[in-house]
Design an enzyme around this catalytic site. Structure first.
Site, PDB file in Angstrom:
ATOM      1  N   ASP A 148      -6.065 -12.242  -8.890  1.00 59.64           N
ATOM      2  CA  ASP A 148      -7.316 -12.636  -9.527  1.00 59.64           C
ATOM      3  C   ASP A 148      -7.585 -14.098  -9.173  1.00 59.64           C
ATOM      4  O   ASP A 148      -7.177 -15.004  -9.884  1.00 59.64           O
ATOM      5  CB  ASP A 148      -7.200 -12.452 -11.042  1.00 59.64           C
ATOM      6  CG  ASP A 148      -8.492 -12.766 -11.772  1.00 59.64           C
ATOM      7  OD1 ASP A 148      -9.470 -13.123 -11.106  1.00 59.64           O
ATOM      8  OD2 ASP A 148      -8.502 -12.661 -13.011  1.00 59.64           O
ATOM      9  N   HIS A 217     -15.669  -2.458  -5.799  1.00 56.68           N
ATOM     10  CA  HIS A 217     -15.961  -3.463  -6.828  1.00 56.68           C
ATOM     11  C   HIS A 217     -16.396  -4.785  -6.195  1.00 56.68           C
ATOM     12  O   HIS A 217     -17.357  -5.406  -6.618  1.00 56.68           O
ATOM     13  CB  HIS A 217     -14.707  -3.650  -7.681  1.00 56.68           C
ATOM     14  CG  HIS A 217     -14.797  -4.680  -8.745  1.00 56.68           C
ATOM     15  ND1 HIS A 217     -15.565  -4.540  -9.877  1.00 56.68           N
ATOM     16  CD2 HIS A 217     -14.193  -5.896  -8.861  1.00 56.68           C
ATOM     17  CE1 HIS A 217     -15.430  -5.602 -10.645  1.00 56.68           C
ATOM     18  NE2 HIS A 217     -14.609  -6.445 -10.044  1.00 56.68           N
TER      19      HIS A 217
END
Length: 378
Positions: A148, A217
């Site tokens: 992330d 995504h």
């Protein structure tokens, strides 16, 4: 020469700990809320003074429903209630929120101490709608196991993407922020082969290399302007959870110069595009909150406009701080003003009552939008 307004610390790097606190202001609590906003910078300095390496900071946002109750001053051009989305399979809910406090530090105790001081001042005047403690997980991964932190804008590009400029000179130096609390269905997600997870995300799990997947995504959270330039937001997402309760999630928080870019990403995810009916990560995710806030400049908070009904002309107290900054912030308003013309923006709707997430198991959840594409590691 007019000086640029000082922003709140929205551009501060992501830290290893955070608290996200969303409240609504009770009738009669407006003056208490104003006094807290004016004192927020001093409270932050007081709590953080003894631990300078802790990098304690706090950003405050103001919601659409409370703006006219707090300030006799023109509304920011992009401030409106969060727009709920009803997609073919998934919903982006809208939930109440008048004030957002985004606390960051390298130590959770510093965030906790400041949050306690904020609530000590506000208790009895607000209702807490959501409180989440976020943390850095392993080597900067989310709870789905993917890295992330890859492509947040930095330096001048970050200021360009995040800070309001000449397009709304009364609010130059401010920003907009959308928050969503997502819960993950880890049992369902972990049952997928790694290759299937990677196609859904659009990155390799081990090495974080971007994949060429039009319906991933990552792809759905890539928004371009009329000239084909990519439009950025600044994400400060954090994992959170409670293993004992089977709760695992990501708190999405995205700052932008205009809410249009983040809203376009959400429309792509929930309503779909020509390449995908929806973001497949939502098949393992549930958005349980959704709120839009305006983040005033630090100068605005240091010298608040008069309260409504004070009898003073709107904006008199902050004209010198934020009203004379036309052209001071870099960037083109036209570039940031809208998403791609192929997906029209939805009109704002009245502030809704709290909405409940679709029925799922206790371990349901979701990834904060775009966080694998652009979130910055601490």
């Amino acid at each position: 020469m007019a000086t640029e307004p000082e922003p709140q610390p929205v551009l501060s790097p992501l830290t290893s700990a955070a608290i996200f606190l969303v409240v609504t202001v009770e009738d009669g609590g407006e003056q208490t809320a104003r006094e807290l906003l004016a004192d927020l910078a001093g409270l932050t300095r007081a709590i953080g003074f003894g631990a300078p390496d802790g990098k304690l900071s706090c950003v405050a946002g103001v919601g659409s429903a409370v703006w006219d109750r707090l300030f006799d001053y023109p509304r920011p051009a992009g401030l409106h209630p969060f727009t709920p989305l009803e997609g073919p399979r998934h919903r982006a809910v809208a939930t109440p929120g008048d004030l957002l406090f985004h606390l960051r530090a390298t130590r959770l105790d510093l965030c906790f101490g400041l949050a306690a001081q904020i609530m000590d001042r506000l208790r009895g005047s607000v209702v807490v709608r959501d409180e989440v403690q976020g943390f850095k997980y392993l080597d900067v991964r989310d709870l789905l196991g993917f890295v992330d932190g890859t492509e947040n804008p930095v330096g001048p590009a970050a200021r360009e993407a995040v800070l309001i400029g000449a397009e709304d000179p009364r609010h130059a130096g401010g920003s907009y922020v959308i928050v969503q609390k997502y819960l993950h269905d880890l049992d369902g997600w972990n049952a997928l082969p790694v290759e299937a997870q990677e196609r859904i995300i659009g990155r390799t799990k081990a090495t974080n290399v971007e994949l060429d997947e039009d319906d991933s995504h990552v792809a759905l959270n890539t928004v371009t302007g009329p000239d084909g330039e990519e439009q950025d937001i600044l994400r400060d997402n954090m994992p959170f959870g409670s293993p004992g309760r089977g709760e695992f999630g990501t708190y999405f928080i995205g700052y932008a110069r205009t809410p249009d870019v983040t809203e376009q990403m959400l429309r792509n995810m929930f309503l779909g595009t020509s390449a995908a009916s929806h973001d497949r990560i939502l098949d393992f995710s549930t958005a349980v909150t959704g709120t839009l806030f305006y983040v005033p400049s630090a100068d605005f908070l240091d010298d608040l406009p008069d309260a409504p009904g004070s009898g003073t002309a709107a904006g008199a107290t902050v004209g010198s701080a934020v009203g004379s900054t036309a052209g001071s912030a870099a960037g083109s308003a036209a570039q940031q003003a809208s998403g791609p013309p192929s997906v029209p923006a939805q009109a704002p709707v009245p502030e809704p009552a709290p909405a409940s997430a679709p029925a799922r198991s206790a371990a349901d959840g979701s990834l904060g939008i775009g966080n694998l594409k652009r979130s910055t590691p601490s």
